[in-house]
Motif scaffolding. Structure first.
Motif, PDB file in Angstrom:
ATOM      1  N   LEU A 516      53.621 -74.130  17.512  1.00  0.00           N
ATOM      2  CA  LEU A 516      54.234 -75.086  18.423  1.00  0.00           C
ATOM      3  C   LEU A 516      55.263 -74.361  19.266  1.00  0.00           C
ATOM      4  O   LEU A 516      55.855 -73.382  18.833  1.00  0.00           O
ATOM      5  N   ASP A 517      55.445 -74.856  20.406  1.00  0.00           N
ATOM      6  CA  ASP A 517      56.458 -74.252  21.253  1.00  0.00           C
ATOM      7  C   ASP A 517      57.113 -75.345  22.074  1.00  0.00           C
ATOM      8  O   ASP A 517      56.573 -76.418  22.276  1.00  0.00           O
ATOM      9  N   PHE A 518      58.284 -74.985  22.533  1.00  0.00           N
ATOM     10  CA  PHE A 518      58.980 -75.937  23.397  1.00  0.00           C
ATOM     11  C   PHE A 518      58.369 -75.880  24.770  1.00  0.00           C
ATOM     12  O   PHE A 518      58.193 -74.804  25.333  1.00  0.00           O
ATOM     13  N   SER A 519      58.032 -77.020  25.239  1.00  0.00           N
ATOM     14  CA  SER A 519      57.524 -77.040  26.610  1.00  0.00           C
ATOM     15  C   SER A 519      58.684 -76.803  27.559  1.00  0.00           C
ATOM     16  O   SER A 519      59.840 -76.879  27.172  1.00  0.00           O
ATOM     17  N   MET A 520      58.327 -76.529  28.738  1.00  0.00           N
ATOM     18  CA  MET A 520      59.363 -76.448  29.758  1.00  0.00           C
ATOM     19  C   MET A 520      59.965 -77.834  29.911  1.00  0.00           C
ATOM     20  O   MET A 520      59.359 -78.818  29.546  1.00  0.00           O
ATOM     21  N   THR A 521      61.122 -77.834  30.457  1.00  0.00           N
ATOM     22  CA  THR A 521      61.710 -79.144  30.709  1.00  0.00           C
ATOM     23  C   THR A 521      61.057 -79.721  31.943  1.00  0.00           C
ATOM     24  O   THR A 521      61.218 -79.223  33.046  1.00  0.00           O
ATOM     25  N   HIS A 522      60.242 -80.749  31.692  1.00  0.00           N
ATOM     26  CA  HIS A 522      59.568 -81.364  32.833  1.00  0.00           C
ATOM     27  C   HIS A 522      60.511 -82.341  33.491  1.00  0.00           C
ATOM     28  O   HIS A 522      61.067 -83.213  32.825  1.00  0.00           O
ATOM     29  N   SER A 523      60.658 -82.174  34.722  1.00  0.00           N
ATOM     30  CA  SER A 523      61.452 -83.160  35.437  1.00  0.00           C
ATOM     31  C   SER A 523      60.537 -84.293  35.806  1.00  0.00           C
ATOM     32  O   SER A 523      59.620 -84.145  36.603  1.00  0.00           O
ATOM     33  N   ILE A 524      60.728 -85.413  35.191  1.00  0.00           N
ATOM     34  CA  ILE A 524      59.829 -86.528  35.413  1.00  0.00           C
ATOM     35  C   ILE A 524      60.227 -87.282  36.660  1.00  0.00           C
ATOM     36  O   ILE A 524      59.410 -87.682  37.467  1.00  0.00           O
ATOM     37  N   LEU A 525      61.500 -87.456  36.810  1.00  0.00           N
ATOM     38  CA  LEU A 525      61.946 -88.224  37.971  1.00  0.00           C
ATOM     39  C   LEU A 525      63.233 -87.608  38.473  1.00  0.00           C
ATOM     40  O   LEU A 525      64.148 -87.348  37.686  1.00  0.00           O
ATOM     41  N   ASP A 526      63.245 -87.385  39.717  1.00  0.00           N
ATOM     42  CA  ASP A 526      64.490 -86.899  40.306  1.00  0.00           C
ATOM     43  C   ASP A 526      64.726 -87.699  41.568  1.00  0.00           C
ATOM     44  O   ASP A 526      64.169 -87.422  42.608  1.00  0.00           O
ATOM     45  N   LEU A 527      65.505 -88.686  41.430  1.00  0.00           N
ATOM     46  CA  LEU A 527      65.721 -89.606  42.529  1.00  0.00           C
ATOM     47  C   LEU A 527      67.112 -89.350  43.068  1.00  0.00           C
ATOM     48  O   LEU A 527      68.092 -89.640  42.391  1.00  0.00           O
ATOM     49  N   PRO A 528      67.200 -88.759  44.228  1.00  0.00           N
ATOM     50  CA  PRO A 528      68.539 -88.466  44.744  1.00  0.00           C
ATOM     51  C   PRO A 528      69.224 -89.754  45.185  1.00  0.00           C
ATOM     52  O   PRO A 528      68.558 -90.714  45.573  1.00  0.00           O
ATOM     53  N   PRO A 529      70.508 -89.736  45.116  1.00  0.00           N
ATOM     54  CA  PRO A 529      71.212 -90.942  45.552  1.00  0.00           C
ATOM     55  C   PRO A 529      71.025 -91.172  47.042  1.00  0.00           C
ATOM     56  O   PRO A 529      70.944 -90.233  47.816  1.00  0.00           O
TER      57      PRO A 529
END
Lengths: 1076, 120
Positions: A516-529
């Motif tokens: 098992l390995d740590f996946s990359m940090t997936h950015s699921i949502l990046d909603l700028p203000p």
């Protein structure tokens, strides 16, 4: 049953399925019968059935190990209850686990053996159950102790009562009947009071009866209890847990009833009871269809009905409590009586004894309960304690399962009916409230349990095991107190543990295979203000519109916002900026008109200062134009029929002030070969212009034939003239009055007299400097015959002073000497001096200088060249005249003077005299013949031609006294007027004689006579000059012919006279040397 | 022992969790359910739950055998605030994967992340 495939399926099952599966495993053949029943109900059923089983087991175990239990009980009594309980629980759990493992192994075994296994399991479980029982016993012991203390007296009474009962059994039978009746009445009362309750009651009764009936049937078959139970399970699966509970209770009761009926003397009681029950059953039988249906309907009503069920249960419990309440007394009595009976009578056989023993044991169990219930009734404060109630319930259940079979209880119940009647209504209500509370608590516990059990499987994965146990602990405790004894949970725990171990094994095996390995940090949502503007638009902008463009004109950024408006202003300037007027403002000049007027005058001077260099530039430019338009000119001159001519053009001499004047001299500049000077002698005819007595000299640019560049005026006749070396900025002239004059062509036009003739305005320039009457001592006293510039090139080391002077002059741009010769043979040398600054007012000391003039002549030296003519010769030939002066181009020290004696004198201006003294004709002797022309060859510079007045032409070299060649009759005796070498060909020269014949010699072609002789008679030639330029790429050569009429024609030589023949100079030299 | 020691460590290619397909599923469902919706704090919890359930069922039908699915639905109100969501998984990168899709309208945003974890 447990194939591989099944295992895999099990692995992927969802928890619910898994649970079901497990239950199925646990329940064995139950699975067959389970159709579309809800899992919840099934679970409950399961629980119930297990509870039943447990109860049975309990009973068995108690029977088997009564002694042990009792011992335990005594031992446990000493211990502190709660801690022990916990310890027991833990032990239980451990046992459970072990058992589960074992069972799992067992389960793999064939399905047929299942029943046996099941039994085994049951046996095994018995231990567990015993423990439970023990716990419960402990509790009960505590109560019992209290109870014993309290009820010591009461027991005596009871015993007494029992005895009394025995005595009054008959009476009591009657009483019981009465009680029965009263109970019925009570029930009826209840029905009247609460319809629903009544209905439920009835329903329950019916149920009970039905079961009893069935049980009776079973009893008749003499089935074992297990078998019965199983059958019950099969049969009654559809029924509610309550039903089942009751059923079992009833069943047991009945069972015992029957047994007891068989074995005890109190059979008639049983019979009566039986009758009672039978009658109930009969009633039941009648109403079964309906009731069952009704019951089912209730069941189907679902959740809300559960409440009712609960209430029903409450009531039941109430009843039971009441019943127990009665029972406790009776049972204690009974136990006592039984024992006494056992001891005293001993009439029964062993079997019965044993049975009685069991019953007695149960009675002992029962004896506990009544106390509790007594307590319950006695102190209502206790009832608030829910735990206690729970325990009570547990006991109740035990009670129900264990001891309800006895017919005595029935009696007791009847008795209880009496007592219940005795109880106040308030009391009853209290009890009801308590019951309700209990039930609520039960429900809560039940739901918690179910939830826990639901979530347990997830919890029980490897790492969470410890937590799982924690929850289990809670659960087990909860289950202990609840009605839901957690056999189900235990089972589940067991199974889940199994599953967990299995999964653990799996996981350990699999973990070796995978990583098992740590996946990359997936950015699921990046909603700028959203920025403020958009926010504003969204909130306050129009609906359903989107603003695509912003009206802020962003692209129209003005970057020059801080600078001021651009001011436009016209200014002019001029080069060179010599004074304040070099620049100006048109607006200002309009305002101050006077000033501008003044400035206009003032400006004109400076304008010329500007124009002077500018005009020269213009001249050069025009020259180039001329050169290009040469071919045009050729075409234009086709009319002329001169054989040597390749084309000609005529200078515009038809000027008013030149009218009627003949050209006496034509002279070309040696450097600026396009600059030509023509001397127009004074005219005898009167003309409109008052210049008749004056000589006019015109400076021409041959490329600009339309008009002369400059017009020079002198008052007397000009005999000779020449240009300054280098640029043609100065013109020197010798006059017939013995003066030498010079014109500075650079002088401003404004400083000269301007004559307006017709539309044109002519500037007539007066000489800048004149030696007239200025230098009386050093000037000429006779007619100046020749003016020559002394060449600056000085050969040899003879001239030590001159270069010094020359170099000085050179620095100022004018570095030359001028020599002038007059008829008397006086040779004057002049130094041309340019003043650094012009004096507008005129020089006070130098009177010859014109005001504003800058160039003047300083007398350098004077030489008398004619001295050597011996008086004898002079007497013979008249006074000697010096007619022509030439300097050796290569050495300015040597000068040659042509005389009227046919000789050319050779002299030096300083230093030793050089031989030969003179150049003579070929034949010796002096003849009074004028030397009219001397011309050095521009190519072979030691050769010169001499033209004589008798028409003879001599070719001399500097070194020889005698001529190289002499042509005596080439002009037919006509005097030679002019003679010049061609500028582009060394072997060609032109001769003009007095009869207006033009002879062109080409020595290479013919060294005896001219190649071309042109006779021009229509308009006699008065002067001629050869021009040409060989040095440039644009080789041209020609001859300027001045006619009597005053017209000047420029003829270009044909190619034969222009293009130099190769080795021409050498051939000429050879010819010269051959001549000697 | 009934346990066999053979495990399917890798899914078949056709059963492998394909984010594109899942994403399409999510998109379809979310578009269908949420288009034109206004954010209502009362109903959003239930909505998100049911969405998750629907998506889970739908993804299950896509035939990712032996995959355990985790569906996370986040519905938030959109009032111009900045939102940042990210996930991190400890998994077997060869088999496990995730798909996410974002739906946004004027009043709400919905982020659906489906994690597929292979069950060996």
């Amino acid at each position: 049953m447990h194939s591989d495939k099944k295992i895999t399926r099990e692995d992927t099952w969802r928890p619910a399925d898994l649970r079901r599966h497990i239950r199925e495993d646990g329940g064995g053949d139950e699975r067959k019968h389970r159709g579309g029943e809800s899992t919840e109900r099934r679970r409950r059923e399961e629980k119930d059935s297990r509870r039943e089983r447990d109860k049975q087991k309990e009973r068995e175990s108690t029977r088997e190990r009564r002694d042990e239990d009792e011992r335990d009980r005594h031992a446990d009594r000493r211990k502190e209850g709660s801690r022990d309980r916990r310890g027991d629980k833990e032990r239980d759990r451990r046992d459970d686990r072990d058992r589960e493992k074992r069972r799992e192994r067992d389960r793999v075994v064939d399905g047929k053996r299942y029943d046996d296994d099941y039994k085994e399991n049951r046996d095994r479980r018995r231990d567990k159950d015993e423990k439970h029982e023990r716990e419960r016993d402990k509790e009960s012991h505590r109560y019992r102790e209290k109870e014993r203390e309290r009820d010591g007296e009461r027991r005596h009474e009871e015993e007494r009562e029992k005895r009394r009962e025995e005595r009054d059994r008959e009476r009591r039978r009657e009483e019981r009947e009465r009680e029965h009746r009263t109970e019925k009445e009570r029930r009826r009362h209840e029905v009247s009071g609460e319809g629903e309750r009544d209905r439920i009651e009835r329903h329950e009764r019916e149920k009970r009866e039905r079961h009893r009936e069935r049980d009776r049937r079973k009893d008749e078959n003499e089935d074992k209890r297990n078998g019965k139970e199983r059958r019950e399970r099969h049969g009654d699966r559809k029924n509610l847990e309550l039903m089942e509970e009751r059923e079992h209770k009833e069943e047991h009761r009945r069972h015992k009833d029957e047994r007891e009926r068989r074995h005890t003397e109190r059979g008639y009681h049983d019979e009566k009871q039986k009758h009672d029950s039978e009658s109930r059953a009969l009633r039941d039988l009648k109403g079964t269809g309906e009731d069952v249906r009704r019951h089912r309907g209730d069941k189907e009503r679902g959740e809300p009905d559960k409440h009712k069920e609960r209430r029903r249960r409450e009531e039941e419990e109430e009843e039971e409590q009441e019943r127990n309440h009665h029972r406790d007394r009776t049972s204690s009595k009974n136990s006592a009586s039984d024992k006494s009976r056992q001891k005293e009578t001993k009439t029964e056989d062993a079997a019965t004894v044993s049975e009685q023993q069991t019953t007695s044991v149960k009675d002992v169990g029962d004896t506990e309960e009544p106390v509790v219930n007594d307590e319950d009734l006695a102190d209502p404060e206790y009832e608030d304690d829910f735990e206690k109630l729970d325990y009570e319930e547990d006991f109740e259940e035990m009670d129900e399962s264990a001891g309800e079979g006895e017919d005595e209880k029935e009696e007791q119940r009847l008795q209880a009916g009496e007592e219940v009647e005795e109880l106040t209504a308030q009391r009853r209500k209290e009890i009801e409230a308590i019951q309700r509370a209990m039930n609520e608590e039960n429900e809560r516990v039940g739901t918690a349990q179910s939830r826990q059990s639901g979530s347990r499987e997830e919890e029980e994965d490897g790492p969470k095991w410890s937590r799982g146990t924690g929850s289990e602990k809670n659960q087990s405790r909860a289950s202990q107190r609840g009605k839901f004894i957690d056999f189900m949970a235990a089972k589940q725990r067991e199974v889940s543990k199994k599953v967990a171990t299995k999964q653990k094994k799996r996981s350990t095996e699999l973990l070796r295979l995978i990583d098992l390995d740590f996946s990359m940090t997936h950015s699921i949502l990046d909603l700028p203000p959203v920025n403020e503007y958009e926010m504003y638009i969204r909130n306050f902008g129009a609906a359903n519109t989107k603003q695509a463009y912003v009206q802020c004109n962003e692209d129209n950024a003005d970057r020059d916002i801080q600078t001021e408006e651009i001011e436009m202003c016209e200014k002019w300037t001029q080069h060179p900026p010599e004074h304040k007027g070099a620049c100006g403002d048109p607006n200002l000049s309009q305002e101050a008109g006077d000033k501008t007027a003044n400035e206009a005058n003032f400006d004109s001077k400076h304008l010329t200062a500007f124009l002077r260099p500018a005009s020269q530039v213009m001249v050069v430019l025009l020259e180039e134009d001329r050169a290009e338009s040469k071919s045009l000119r050729k075409l234009r001159s086709q009319t002329d029929a001169l054989s040597f001519s390749d084309g000609s053009l005529q200078l515009n001499t038809k000027l008013p002030f030149l009218y009627g004047r003949s050209v006496s001299l034509v002279h070309f500049s040696q450097v600026q070969r396009h600059t030509m000077m023509s001397v127009h002698g004074p005219t005898t005819k009167p003309s409109a212009v008052r210049l008749d007595s004056c000589t006019i000299i015109c400076i021409w640019n041959i490329w600009e034939p339309s008009r002369p560049q400059k017009v020079l005026v002198y008052e007397s006749e000009v005999q000779c003239c020449c240009f300054s070396p280098g640029k043609s900025i100065l013109v020197f002239a010798g006059t017939s009055v013995g003066s030498v004059v010079l014109w500075d062509l650079r002088e401003h036009v404004g400083n000269h007299y301007r004559l307006k003739i017709g539309e044109d305005e002519w500037t007539l320039r007066q000489p800048t400097f004149s030696t007239d009457a200025v230098m009386a001592g050093s000037g000429h006293f006779s007619c100046v015959t020749s003016v020559e510039v002394v060449p600056s090139a000085v050969a040899g080391g003879l001239q030590s002073e001159v270069p010094l002077l020359a170099s000085e002059e050179e620095s100022s741009g004018l570095s030359f000497q001028l020599a002038s010769l007059d008829e008397s043979g006086v040779l004057n040398f002049w130094v041309v001096v340019e003043l650094p600054k012009a004096n507008e007012a005129g020089s006070p000391t130098d009177l010859g200088l014109r005001p504003g003039g800058k160039v003047k002549l300083l007398h350098s030296s004077s030489l008398l060249t004619a001295e050597r003519v011996s008086p004898r010769d002079a007497a013979k030939t008249g006074p000697s005249q010096s007619l022509h002066l030439k300097f050796l181009p290569t050495d300015s020290n040597h000068f040659f003077i042509g005389t009227n004696m046919g000789l050319v004198n050779h002299g030096t201006s300083h230093g030793l005299k050089a031989p030969p003294k003179f150049y003579r004709f070929q034949e010796a002797g002096i003849r009074p013949v004028d030397i009219s022309a001397i011309h050095f060859s521009p190519f072979v510079q030691h050769m010169f031609l001499v033209g004589c007045g008798d028409g003879s032409i001599r070719l001399h070299t500097v070194s020889q006294e005698q001529p190289v060649a002499e042509w005596k009759n080439s002009t037919d005796g006509e005097p030679v007027v002019s003679l010049q070498w061609a500028q582009t060909r060394p072997a060609v020269f032109c001769v003009l004689d007095g009869a207006s014949n033009l002879h062109i010699w080409d020595l290479l072609k013919n060294d005896t006579e001219p190649v071309v002789t042109e006779r021009i008679h229509s308009d006699r030639l008065t002067a001629m000059a050869v021009f040409g330029d060989s040095g440039q790429q644009n080789t041209y050569s020609g001859i300027a012919l001045a006619h009597e009429s005053g017209t000047i024609e420029m003829h270009y030589f044909t190619r034969s006279f222009t293009a130099p023949v190769p080795e021409e100079e050498e051939k000429l030299e050879r010819m010269v040397t051959e001549a000697f | 022992m009934t346990d066999t020691d053979t495990y399917l460590i890798r899914p078949n290619h056709q059963h492998k969790f394909k984010p594109a397909i899942v994403k399409e599923c999510i998109r379809e469902i979310v578009r269908e359910r949420l288009s034109g919706m206004q954010y209502d704090p009362e109903e959003v919890p239930e909505l998100s739950r049911s969405l998750a359930e629907t998506i889970k069922d739908k993804v299950k039908q896509s035939g990712f055998e032996r995959y355990k699915l985790v569906v996370q639905v986040v519905i938030g109100e959109q009032r111009g605030q900045g939102v940042k969501m990210s996930s991190r998984c400890l998994w077997d990168a060869d088999t496990d994967n995730y798909a996410e899709d974002v739906f946004m309208n004027d009043s709400l945003f919905c982020v659906v992340a489906v994690f597929g974890s292979y069950y060996y």
